[in-house]
Design a protein around this motif. Structure first.
Motif, mmCIF file in Angstrom:
data_model
loop_
_atom_site.group_PDB
_atom_site.id
_atom_site.type_symbol
_atom_site.label_atom_id
_atom_site.label_comp_id
_atom_site.label_asym_id
_atom_site.label_seq_id
_atom_site.Cartn_x
_atom_site.Cartn_y
_atom_site.Cartn_z
ATOM 1 N N MET A 142 32.256 10.475 21.681
ATOM 2 C CA MET A 142 32.744 9.139 21.327
ATOM 3 C C MET A 142 34.121 8.884 21.939
ATOM 4 S SD MET A 142 31.547 8.570 17.374
ATOM 5 C CE MET A 142 29.816 8.342 16.962
ATOM 6 N N MET A 143 34.985 9.874 21.866
ATOM 7 C CA MET A 143 36.320 9.685 22.424
ATOM 8 C C MET A 143 36.269 9.582 23.945
ATOM 9 S SD MET A 143 37.887 9.347 19.708
ATOM 10 C CE MET A 143 39.471 9.029 20.505
ATOM 11 N N GLU A 144 35.373 10.336 24.576
ATOM 12 C CA GLU A 144 35.243 10.266 26.032
ATOM 13 C C GLU A 144 34.701 8.925 26.498
ATOM 14 O OE1 GLU A 144 32.881 13.523 27.381
ATOM 15 O OE2 GLU A 144 34.388 15.047 26.881
ATOM 16 N N SER A 145 33.847 8.313 25.697
ATOM 17 C CA SER A 145 33.225 7.047 26.100
ATOM 18 C C SER A 145 33.900 5.832 25.465
ATOM 19 C CB SER A 145 31.732 7.052 25.737
ATOM 20 O OG SER A 145 31.545 7.243 24.344
ATOM 21 N N LEU A 146 35.009 6.054 24.767
ATOM 22 C CA LEU A 146 35.723 4.945 24.126
ATOM 23 C C LEU A 146 36.271 3.987 25.177
ATOM 24 C CD1 LEU A 146 37.039 3.795 21.438
ATOM 25 C CD2 LEU A 146 39.060 5.114 22.101
ATOM 26 N N VAL A 147 35.985 2.711 25.043
ATOM 27 C CA VAL A 147 36.553 1.689 25.914
ATOM 28 C C VAL A 147 37.989 1.451 25.465
ATOM 29 C CG1 VAL A 147 36.460 -0.750 26.542
ATOM 30 C CG2 VAL A 147 34.365 0.606 26.510
ATOM 31 N N LYS A 148 38.931 1.665 26.379
ATOM 32 C CA LYS A 148 40.348 1.617 26.000
ATOM 33 C C LYS A 148 40.830 0.209 25.691
ATOM 34 C CE LYS A 148 41.016 6.056 26.671
ATOM 35 N NZ LYS A 148 39.658 6.453 27.093
ATOM 36 N N GLY A 149 40.257 -0.779 26.366
ATOM 37 C CA GLY A 149 40.708 -2.150 26.151
ATOM 38 C C GLY A 149 39.832 -3.129 26.897
ATOM 39 N N PRO A 150 40.149 -4.420 26.794
ATOM 40 C CA PRO A 150 39.330 -5.454 27.438
ATOM 41 C C PRO A 150 39.246 -5.260 28.951
ATOM 42 C CG PRO A 150 40.839 -6.430 25.864
ATOM 43 C CD PRO A 150 41.239 -4.998 25.996
ATOM 44 N N SER A 151 38.110 -5.626 29.503
ATOM 45 C CA SER A 151 37.914 -5.548 30.945
ATOM 46 C C SER A 151 38.821 -6.541 31.648
ATOM 47 C CB SER A 151 36.452 -5.856 31.285
ATOM 48 O OG SER A 151 36.272 -5.961 32.673
ATOM 49 N N GLU A 152 39.353 -6.132 32.792
ATOM 50 C CA GLU A 152 40.178 -7.035 33.585
ATOM 51 C C GLU A 152 39.361 -7.778 34.628
ATOM 52 O OE1 GLU A 152 42.728 -3.983 34.622
ATOM 53 O OE2 GLU A 152 43.687 -4.016 32.655
ATOM 54 N N ARG A 153 38.089 -7.474 34.689
ATOM 55 C CA ARG A 153 37.212 -8.172 35.617
ATOM 56 C C ARG A 153 36.159 -8.949 34.834
ATOM 57 N NH1 ARG A 153 37.513 -6.772 40.907
ATOM 58 N NH2 ARG A 153 38.685 -4.878 41.446
ATOM 59 N N ALA A 154 35.821 -10.088 35.360
ATOM 60 C CA ALA A 154 34.739 -10.850 34.743
ATOM 61 C C ALA A 154 33.420 -10.120 34.971
ATOM 62 C CB ALA A 154 34.672 -12.253 35.346
ATOM 63 N N PRO A 155 32.458 -10.281 34.080
ATOM 64 C CA PRO A 155 31.150 -9.661 34.309
ATOM 65 C C PRO A 155 30.509 -10.214 35.572
ATOM 66 C CG PRO A 155 31.049 -11.235 32.489
ATOM 67 C CD PRO A 155 32.500 -11.063 32.827
ATOM 68 N N CYS A 156 29.631 -9.424 36.164
ATOM 69 C CA CYS A 156 28.933 -9.872 37.365
ATOM 70 C C CYS A 156 28.088 -11.107 37.048
ATOM 71 C CB CYS A 156 28.061 -8.750 37.929
ATOM 72 S SG CYS A 156 26.767 -8.162 36.798
ATOM 73 N N THR A 157 27.744 -11.837 38.082
ATOM 74 C CA THR A 157 26.948 -13.056 37.927
ATOM 75 C C THR A 157 25.467 -12.704 37.914
ATOM 76 O OG1 THR A 157 28.637 -14.318 39.113
ATOM 77 C CG2 THR A 157 26.446 -15.319 38.898
ATOM 78 N N ILE A 158 24.766 -13.071 36.858
ATOM 79 C CA ILE A 158 23.361 -12.719 36.720
ATOM 80 C C ILE A 158 22.518 -13.493 37.736
ATOM 81 C CG2 ILE A 158 22.983 -14.456 34.919
ATOM 82 C CD1 ILE A 158 20.988 -12.489 33.629
ATOM 83 N N PRO A 159 21.609 -12.826 38.436
ATOM 84 C CA PRO A 159 20.760 -13.528 39.413
ATOM 85 C C PRO A 159 19.793 -14.490 38.708
ATOM 86 C CG PRO A 159 20.682 -11.131 39.732
ATOM 87 C CD PRO A 159 21.349 -11.384 38.415
ATOM 88 N N THR A 160 19.257 -15.395 39.470
ATOM 89 C CA THR A 160 18.299 -16.362 38.936
ATOM 90 C C THR A 160 16.979 -15.665 38.602
ATOM 91 O OG1 THR A 160 17.565 -16.877 41.177
ATOM 92 C CG2 THR A 160 19.304 -18.252 40.239
ATOM 93 N N PRO A 161 16.155 -16.266 37.755
ATOM 94 C CA PRO A 161 14.850 -15.667 37.436
ATOM 95 C C PRO A 161 13.946 -15.627 38.662
ATOM 96 C CG PRO A 161 15.443 -17.391 35.860
ATOM 97 C CD PRO A 161 16.415 -17.492 36.987
#
Length: 492
Positions: free
Chosen positions: A435-454
């Motif tokens: 759990m400590m190894e996989s703990l997210v330290k803080g908010p992402s500084e990058r926006a999530p990737c753009t999901i492709p169209t269906p």
């Protein structure tokens, strides 16, 4: 006035703080300064927002912190990247509810086999448990969702869903919901799990092992992925054993028991070296023989399903070895974008031994092409299955799912709030370590990737037809190979 970049901020501060300059002089200087480009030194590190794990507060109050940030991720300059191709399957998995939406009644129907109900309201997670999952599957699945909330605070929408941690998908297409649910008058129950197949409508979600599997000492994916990359460099492909390797628990499925017959014997050498894994013995010996980063020693590695799909696929494909995939019946969230003869070599399930021998003989005779297949697979795992994309997939899937809800999610009376503190602070042993190894330290500084169209129907049909034709081509090559072998034996 042109100022050196490393002193501009200091000079600007002096200009606006002095009281000795007359107003006209200040006005003239300010105009000149405004026209100049003022930059901060490049070597000043950016301050990243971190969310500390506050175990002290939890111990004092017994409740989750109330001061989690709710702002969204900060996008760095440049456009967000496009998500990998497998993100398009999000649309396909949710298509059964595209016309009907998801009602509360449908969600309640999915409770029949669920291990827990997850509710997210105002960025906080609440869980109503029904039955414990095998080992810590539910624990690390929920832990992963909490890390998603830390990574994208304020961006995960309100939702309510049922999650089943058992291997086998259960929402049958033949349950009166219509083909793919499109023409259904009654919507199928929306049930999340780790895998699906062509006969079911279960919604696939990243499995628990991305955050760790303490029962068999498999580390969280982010660190393990780096170890696999380094382990892959220890032995060049040409220097590896020219055989197909597999090690696992054969007792979980008949197909794996059948694979054991392909091991080398006095009568046959099918080019396979397969081993049964005794996890009890392995745990007693400190997992010395199951270090995944030390298993990139053969030119070919076999992937075969267990009772359903297996989490081992990503570890096997990360080795630069040609992955020999025994015909699978199940898929997880990323495997539907794998292309036969590009990412892997297909193996027939009902004649495994002959199929494996042909694959290895073919690869040893076409070494360059074999290496390209192995490299394509490991590149896919390293580049398109990073934890960045795993979290992006979770965010897009839950966002698209929430848009289909026809009701307002509410926190059930018997649900409890869940946070990283309530899970990690009181954990122990490998659970706490992972759990400590996989703990997210803080908010992402990058926006999530753009999901492709269906996919549109023609393009989806083209993808399925391409994969089917590639597999048929390999089967044709294999048939010719064994026909020639038989002729040679008869002539001898």
């Amino acid at each position: 006035m042109k100022l050196p970049s490393r002193s501009s901020a200091v000079v600007f501060g002096a200009l606006i703080s002095t009281r000795l300059l007359d107003s006209n002089a200040f006005s003239s200087s300010a105009k000149t300064l405004t026209a100049s480009k003022i930059t901060l030194p490049d070597d000043i590190p950016k301050k990243h927002l971190e969310i500390p794990l506050n175990c002290t507060a939890l111990n004092h109050t017994g409740t989750c912190p109330v001061d989690y940030p709710t702002g969204g991720a900060t996008e760095e300059p440049g456009q967000p990247s496009t998500c990998p191709e497998y993100f398009r399957w999000i649309h396909e998995d949710l298509r059964p509810w595209a016309h009907t939406g998801i009602t509360r009644e449908a969600v309640e129907t999915a409770k029949r086999t669920a291990n827990f109900r997850l509710v997210i309201v105002n960025g906080k997670a609440y869980v109503e448990r029904y039955q414990r999952a095998f080992q810590t599957r539910d624990v690390f699945t929920l832990w992963g969702i909490l890390q998603l909330l830390r990574r994208f605070p304020g961006q995960v929408p309100d939702l309510e869903l049922m999650f089943d941690c058992v291997d086998w998908p259960v929402v049958a297409k033949s349950g009166g919901y219509g083909e793919n649910g499109d023409n259904a008058t009654v919507a199928p129950p929306p049930l999340f799990r780790y895998c699906g197949d062509d006969r079911t409508l279960d919604i696939v979600f990243p499995d628990w092992s991305f955050w760790g599997w303490p029962e068999i000492n498999i580390k969280p994916w982010e660190g393990l992925q780096k170890e696999l990359k380094e382990g892959n460099k220890r032995k060049r492909w040409m220097e590896r054993e020219a055989y197909a390797y597999w090690k696992g628990n054969p007792a979980v499925a008949e197909t794996r028991m059948d694979l054991m017959k392909c091991n080398v014997s006095e009568e046959h050498d099918w080019n396979a070296r397969v081993f049964a894994q005794d996890w009890v013995k392995e745990s007693q010996q400190g997992y010395k023989q199951s270090d995944l980063a030390n298993q990139c020693l053969h030119r070919y590695k076999i992937y075969i399903e267990g009772s359903a799909w297996s989490v081992s696929q990503k570890y096997i494909m990360a080795c630069d070895s040609v992955t020999l995939i025994v015909k699978p019946h199940y898929y997880d969230f990323f495997t539907r974008s794998l292309v036969p003869v590009h990412h892997y070599w297909p193996i027939q399930e009902h004649d495994k031994c002959k199929s494996i021998k042909f694959a290895v003989d073919w690869g040893n005779s076409h070494k360059q092409k074999a290496q390209e297949i192995g490299m394509a697979a490991s590149s896919f795992i390293q580049d398109e299955l990073k934890m960045d994309f795993v979290y992006d997939y979770m965010l897009h899937l839950l966002t698209q799912y929430s848009k289909l809800l026809t009701f307002k999610p509410v926190v059930p009376k018997r649900a409890v709030e869940l946070c990283s503190e309530s899970m990690a602070c009181n954990a122990a042993g490998l659970e706490k370590k992972f759990m400590m190894e996989s703990l997210v330290k803080g908010p992402s500084e990058r926006a999530p990737c753009t999901i492709p169209t269906p996919y549109d129907p023609p393009s989806l049909s083209a993808v399925l037809r391409r994969n089917s034709n590639s597999i048929k081509q390999v089967e044709l090559w294999e048939k010719r190979y064994w026909d020639n072998q038989n002729k040679q034996q008869q002539q001898a």
